[in-house]
Write an enzyme that holds these catalytic residues in place. Structure first.
Site, short mmCIF file in Angstrom:
data_model
loop_
_atom_site.label_atom_id
_atom_site.label_comp_id
_atom_site.label_asym_id
_atom_site.label_seq_id
_atom_site.Cartn_x
_atom_site.Cartn_y
_atom_site.Cartn_z
N ILE A 1 36.58 34.64 46.83
CA ILE A 1 38.19 34.53 47.04
C ILE A 1 38.80 36.06 46.31
CG2 ILE A 1 39.82 33.67 46.10
CD1 ILE A 1 38.56 30.85 46.02
N THR B 1 32.13 29.78 48.71
CA THR B 1 31.67 30.73 47.87
C THR B 1 30.88 30.46 46.66
OG1 THR B 1 32.82 30.23 45.90
CG2 THR B 1 34.03 31.15 47.77
N TYR C 1 34.22 22.65 32.64
CA TYR C 1 34.35 23.21 34.32
C TYR C 1 35.65 22.59 34.66
CZ TYR C 1 35.22 24.92 38.79
OH TYR C 1 35.99 25.83 40.17
N LYS D 1 39.39 24.45 33.61
CA LYS D 1 40.84 24.28 35.04
C LYS D 1 42.44 24.48 34.61
CE LYS D 1 38.76 27.16 37.57
NZ LYS D 1 38.65 28.55 38.10
#
Length: 311
Positions: free
Chosen positions: A56, A223, A186, A190
């Site tokens: 990205i 990704t 994780y 975020k």
């Protein structure tokens, strides 16, 4: 740590990922679609993009450069976001160039890595994804303030994800020492990025600075971040990515929109998904939690708490 408590964070994360993937599939199958937006040229404005060498970030850099923006990749002017020392050295090198900074894109990150620590002893998801960007942004804040004007604000864009909706912020255990789960760690990192963005915007507004801060959700994107998922998930991804995942270029679209769209001039403190304002999780709007996380982050990174005066 019980088997159930280990499994719950993973279950929550995969459920939200599946929901987003299905939404993307329906959007993909919808006939027509909105035309690609056309953005104004950037006339040599300066941007810093973390994680800009691939995925990205690469497509964010590529598009901003096409618009005439001078983009600095932290990989090429070395900056290891897992090292507080490296971040400080990077900022010193950037300041020595005596150039302005109009856009900062906090894009880099890791996902579902095994339990390990950064150079400074922080859990890697929290240390790299969140604390590294927290410190980088704060050290560059004065330059951003000097570069922004009343007609053209400087912009801070931070990349979070839909996993923040299932994140739990454990202020008494931000390093996940008591019960480590890569999925939980994780998601927490975020969520922390969303809370940080809203607090930053509050401080910039209170200070009268011409700097806006927004958070973007790229969606489920194909990704290299998925290299640490289990083999079953890798098989499912291999079979379905062509249909339900966004390409890295598509994933970069909301970051680019947040960085240069005239529609967002002077607009901050919002969560963007598919170039649209979207409601983030309810807890992210808790101003006391935003403030407490900010204060604790200042202590961890050993910087002064600029927001302490409005307690």
């Amino acid at each position: 740590m019980s088997l159930l408590s280990r499994a719950l964070p993973a279950l929550r994360l995969y459920c939200i990922g599946l929901a987003v993937a299905l939404h993307q599939l329906l959007r993909h199958l919808r006939p027509g679609g909105a035309p690609a937006p056309v953005f104004p040229t950037q006339n040599g404005n300066v941007a810093i993009v973390t994680g800009g060498a691939k995925g990205i970030g690469y497509h964010t850099v590529k598009h901003l450069a096409r618009l005439g923006m001078h983009v600095i990749l932290v990989e090429f002017l070395h900056c290891d976001l897992a090292s507080m020392k490296s971040i400080r050295q990077f900022v010193q090198q950037f300041r020595a160039k005596n150039c302005p900074l109009h856009v900062l894109v906090n894009n880099a990150g890791v996902m579902l890595v095994p339990e390990r620590k950064t150079e400074d002893g922080f859990e890697e998801h929290f240390g790299l994804n969140y604390l590294g960007h927290f410190l980088l942004t704060n050290l560059l804040l004065e330059t951003l303030k000097q570069s922004g004007t009343c007609s053209r604000n400087a912009r801070v864009i931070t990349v979070s994800s839909a996993t923040h909706y299932v994140g739990r912020l454990h202020l008494n255990d931000l390093q996940s020492r008591c019960s480590y789960s890569p999925h939980g760690a994780y998601a927490q990192s975020k969520l922390a990025l969303v809370l940080f963005t809203y607090r930053l915007q509050h401080l910039m507004t209170a200070d009268g600075s011409h700097v806006t801060a927004n958070v973007v959700d790229p969606g489920v994107v194909n990704t290299e971040l998925y290299k640490n998922v289990c083999w079953a998930t890798k098989v499912v991804k291999w079979m379905t990515a062509w249909l339900v995942f966004k390409t890295p270029e598509e994933g970069a679209s909301t970051s680019i929109y947040a960085a240069v769209s005239p529609e967002l001039e002077g607009v901050g403190g919002i969560y963007l998904y598919n170039e649209q304002r979207t409601k983030s999780t309810d807890v992210s709007y808790d101003e006391d939690l935003q403030r407490r996380l900010w204060t604790e982050s200042c202590k961890m990174t050993r910087i002064s708490d600029v927001g302490s005066r409005d307690l």
